[in-house]
Design an enzyme around this catalytic site. Structure first.
Site, PDB file in Angstrom:
ATOM      1  N   CYS A  98       0.401  29.252 -19.069  1.00  0.00           N
ATOM      2  CA  CYS A  98       0.694  28.134 -19.976  1.00  0.00           C
ATOM      3  C   CYS A  98       1.915  28.449 -20.842  1.00  0.00           C
ATOM      4  O   CYS A  98       2.355  29.592 -20.913  1.00  0.00           O
ATOM      5  CB  CYS A  98      -0.509  27.870 -20.882  1.00  0.00           C
ATOM      6  SG  CYS A  98      -1.893  27.145 -19.976  1.00  0.00           S
ATOM      7  N   CYS A 179       0.525  23.258 -18.810  1.00  0.00           N
ATOM      8  CA  CYS A 179      -0.426  23.445 -19.906  1.00  0.00           C
ATOM      9  C   CYS A 179       0.235  24.145 -21.084  1.00  0.00           C
ATOM     10  O   CYS A 179       1.271  24.769 -20.933  1.00  0.00           O
ATOM     11  CB  CYS A 179      -1.641  24.238 -19.417  1.00  0.00           C
ATOM     12  SG  CYS A 179      -1.225  25.784 -18.600  1.00  0.00           S
TER      13      CYS A 179
END
Ligand code: NAG
Ligand code: NAG
Ligand code: NAG
Length: 256
Positions: A98, A179
């Protein structure tokens, strides 16, 4: 899962969102036939990515090639959909850390100039599929179980062009995976820095999940010598911000 050390492998983050710039560039090239030696190029890139990349995950490059070939040959050259690549994408699953996703549109030159700045961020071209197929052209032919090396149709004349379908699916996967904090890099020196027609505006934006993404950092970069056409107060970037807001994304804005 690629470890952080795979950043050291030689792929420098260069692209993400498929800008219309790239699309038109590829489109122009698509009048040519399939890239010569495509098999060697694709398998070679696959081996260099997976061998040098410390991916901690096993990929079968020969099998990946077979899945690709099966999706494309024996098809009419204008009739390869994203679904045809289903087994190909299954053969090369990838997960990304992420906070390191970079999407870009119409800023390819900038990405090269500022490669060092964005080096910690990952673009679609840093994924295995993006790395393997970057800048290649391909299409099959119905009559003959082989690629058509003489000519491939232009994107614009095709309902489902084999090259476009692959990139569309790759872009979709990449966006759905995104993300944490993500970065979107747009070109402030042109009209419609954000365009619903670009790969970013038409595929990737819709693929982003507000429950996975914390912040969308919008960066609008103009050419050093100008002009400065777009910003968060004028032009198409406002449309992007409105779409993000309506879908519940948090965002920040930074320009030059
Ligand atoms: C494209 O594929 C569809 C479904 O597989 C088929 O019905 C159609 O005839 C194909 N078109 C061409 C031009 O091959
Ligand atoms: C913006 O787009 C123009 C026209 O395509 C291009 O020449 C320029 O390099 C781009 N600027 C940046 C910052 O990428
Ligand atoms: C994500 O962005 C927000 C807003 O700019 C910032 O406060 C936060 O520290 C960022 N998180 C990470 C992990 O970079």
């Amino acid at each position: 899962m690629p470890s952080v050390t795979s950043a050291s492998f030689a792929i420098i983050s260069i692209t993400i969102w498929f800008s219309t710039f790239q699309l038109s560039r590829r489109q122009a090239g698509a009048q040519l036939g399939t890239t010569p030696n495509i098999k060697h190029i694709v398998i070679g890139r696959c081996f260099s990515y997976t061998t040098l990349g410390n991916l901690g995950m096993r990929y079968d490059c020969e099998d990946i090639w077979r899945q690709f070939e099966e999706a494309v040959v024996h098809q009419s050259s204008c009739n390869v959909t994203e679904e045809h690549y289903y087994h190909l994408f299954n053969a090369m699953p990838q997960i990304w850390p992420c906070d390191r996703f970079l999407f870009w549109s119409k800023t390819r030159a900038l990405m090269h100039t500022f490669a060092a700045v964005f080096q910690h961020l990952w673009t679609l071209e840093d994924t295995l599929v993006g790395y393997m197929f970057n800048d290649l052209i391909w299409c099959g032919q119905e009559e003959d179980p082989d690629f058509d090396f003489n000519s491939c149709p232009e994107w614009s004349t095709c309902g489902t062009h084999p090259v476009f379908s692959l990139w569309k699916q790759a872009s979709k996967n990449f966006a759905e995976m995104a993300c944490g904090n993500i970065t979107v890099l747009l070109n402030g020196s042109i009209v419609n820095a954000f365009s619903r027609q670009s790969m970013f505006g038409s595929v990737e934006l819709d693929g982003l999940n507000p429950e996975r993404v914390n912040y969308v950092h919008i960066k609008v970069m103009s050419n050093l010598q100008g002009p400065h056409i777009e910003s968060c107060r004028q032009g198409s970037v406002i449309d992007l911000i409105q779409i993000l807001q309506s879908r519940g994304f948090l965002w920040t804005y930074g320009g030059t």
